[in-house]
Design an enzyme around this catalytic site. Structure first.
Site, PDB file in Angstrom:
ATOM      1  N   SER A  66      37.296  51.149  38.803  1.00 56.19           N
ATOM      2  CA  SER A  66      37.135  52.280  37.886  1.00 56.19           C
ATOM      3  C   SER A  66      35.716  52.842  37.918  1.00 56.19           C
ATOM      4  O   SER A  66      34.762  52.164  38.290  1.00 56.19           O
ATOM      5  CB  SER A  66      37.450  51.857  36.456  1.00 56.19           C
ATOM      6  OG  SER A  66      38.673  51.173  36.398  1.00 56.19           O
TER       7      SER A  66
HETATM    8  N1  SAH Z   1      39.740  46.557  36.337  1.00 53.91           N
HETATM    9  C1  SAH Z   1      39.743  46.813  37.759  1.00 53.91           C
HETATM   10  C2  SAH Z   1      40.442  48.141  38.049  1.00 53.91           C
HETATM   11  C3  SAH Z   1      41.532  47.925  39.010  1.00 53.91           C
HETATM   12  S1  SAH Z   1      42.698  49.243  39.169  1.00 53.91           S
HETATM   13  C4  SAH Z   1      38.357  46.733  38.341  1.00 53.91           C
HETATM   14  O1  SAH Z   1      37.392  46.575  37.586  1.00 53.91           O
HETATM   15  O2  SAH Z   1      38.216  46.806  39.562  1.00 53.91           O
HETATM   16  C5  SAH Z   1      44.092  48.571  38.316  1.00 53.91           C
HETATM   17  C6  SAH Z   1      44.645  47.272  38.844  1.00 53.91           C
HETATM   18  O3  SAH Z   1      45.800  46.976  38.065  1.00 53.91           O
HETATM   19  C7  SAH Z   1      45.117  47.299  40.291  1.00 53.91           C
HETATM   20  O4  SAH Z   1      44.434  46.315  41.018  1.00 53.91           O
HETATM   21  C8  SAH Z   1      46.609  46.985  40.201  1.00 53.91           C
HETATM   22  O5  SAH Z   1      47.093  46.198  41.273  1.00 53.91           O
HETATM   23  C9  SAH Z   1      46.684  46.242  38.882  1.00 53.91           C
HETATM   24  N2  SAH Z   1      48.007  46.215  38.245  1.00 53.91           N
HETATM   25  C10 SAH Z   1      48.905  47.218  38.105  1.00 53.91           C
HETATM   26  N3  SAH Z   1      50.009  46.771  37.465  1.00 53.91           N
HETATM   27  C11 SAH Z   1      49.787  45.463  37.168  1.00 53.91           C
HETATM   28  C12 SAH Z   1      50.555  44.446  36.506  1.00 53.91           C
HETATM   29  N4  SAH Z   1      51.772  44.672  36.025  1.00 53.91           N
HETATM   30  N5  SAH Z   1      50.003  43.209  36.397  1.00 53.91           N
HETATM   31  C13 SAH Z   1      48.774  42.933  36.888  1.00 53.91           C
HETATM   32  N6  SAH Z   1      48.008  43.849  37.529  1.00 53.91           N
HETATM   33  C14 SAH Z   1      48.504  45.098  37.666  1.00 53.91           C
END
Ligand code: SAH
Length: 223
Positions: A66
């Site tokens: 993000s």
């Molecule tokens: N907080 C992260 C942002 C990652 S983007 C950072 O600091 O880098 C959002 C993430 O949510 C992705 O990696 C995606 O694979 C994950 N995601 C989406 N649906 C999910 C679920 N049901 N359970 C766990 N992770 C999930």
């Protein structure tokens, strides 16, 4: 690291903090955490030059880390206390989890891609973020073993807050998540839970407009 690029990174990091302040992040503890955690350690090597720009960046598995402002904003809105236990759904690169770990007692992070979960776990271990546990699972189910959580942060967008997460949120707990359709308008919402023996209420406050990758059900089939 070459001296020149090291100096460049110092300059970039000074600008990074300034941008957060200018955009309205005022919580000193949050700013300190943003200062302490090197975002460069969480972005792919090909994106290093953009590590301290205020932008989202692609990571493996078609996901993204993000935008720093949004990370700081959501963290600030969680109103964290040092004794809190926090669940993060969508751990991705591990960057947001690292920020949280500087501010609270314990962080449980869930990621549906095994590759991302493994990488995040290793990076967090290497960086000495010892109060974070990364779990490869479907975060829509939360992680009941460790519930209740004082705070829950969802970093992928959904139309509704998953029921299991509301259930696992402590009384007086706060959940922050991006709400809205996959390719439509999304907003960060703050959900505050109040429980009585008879009922559970969720107060909802709508915050800034954002764009997040979708929250998807199930562990990823791909690695
Ligand atoms: N907080 C992260 C942002 C990652 S983007 C950072 O600091 O880098 C959002 C993430 O949510 C992705 O990696 C995606 O694979 C994950 N995601 C989406 N649906 C999910 C679920 N049901 N359970 C766990 N992770 C999930």
């Amino acid at each position: 690291m070459a001296n020149e690029s090291g100096q460049q990174q110092d300059i970039d990091r000074a600008g990074f903090l300034l941008t957060l302040r200018q955009r309205g992040i005022g919580d000193q503890a949050v700013l300190r955490a943003m200062e302490q955690v090197p975002r460069a350690a969480f972005v792919p090597t090909g994106s290093l030059t953009g590590a301290y720009a205020d932008q989202a960046l692609p990571i493996d598995c078609g996901q993204s880390i993000s935008q720093p402002y949004v990370v700081a904003y959501m963290t600030e809105r969680l109103a964290l206390k040092p004794h809190h236990r926090v669940l993060e759904v969508g751990t991705g690169s591990g960057y947001q989890a690292a920020i949280l770990s500087k501010l609270v007692r314990e962080v449980v992070g869930i990621e549906r891609y095994r590759t991302l979960a493994d990488q995040a776990r290793e990076r967090l271990k290497a960086g000495g973020y010892n109060n974070v546990e990364v779990i490869h699972a479907d975060g829509m189910d939360g992680w009941p073993d460790r519930a209740p959580y004082d705070r829950i942060l969802v970093t992928a967008a959904a139309d509704e807050a998953p029921a299991a997460l509301i259930e696992q949120l402590a009384d007086d707990g706060v959940m922050i998540m991006p709400r809205g359709p996959h390719n439509g308008p999304q907003h960060i919402v703050k959900l505050a839970k109040r429980q009585t023996p008879e009922s559970v209420t969720l107060d909802e406050e709508r915050l800034i407009a954002v764009r997040f990758v979708p929250l998807l059900a199930g562990k990823a089939r791909e690695l």
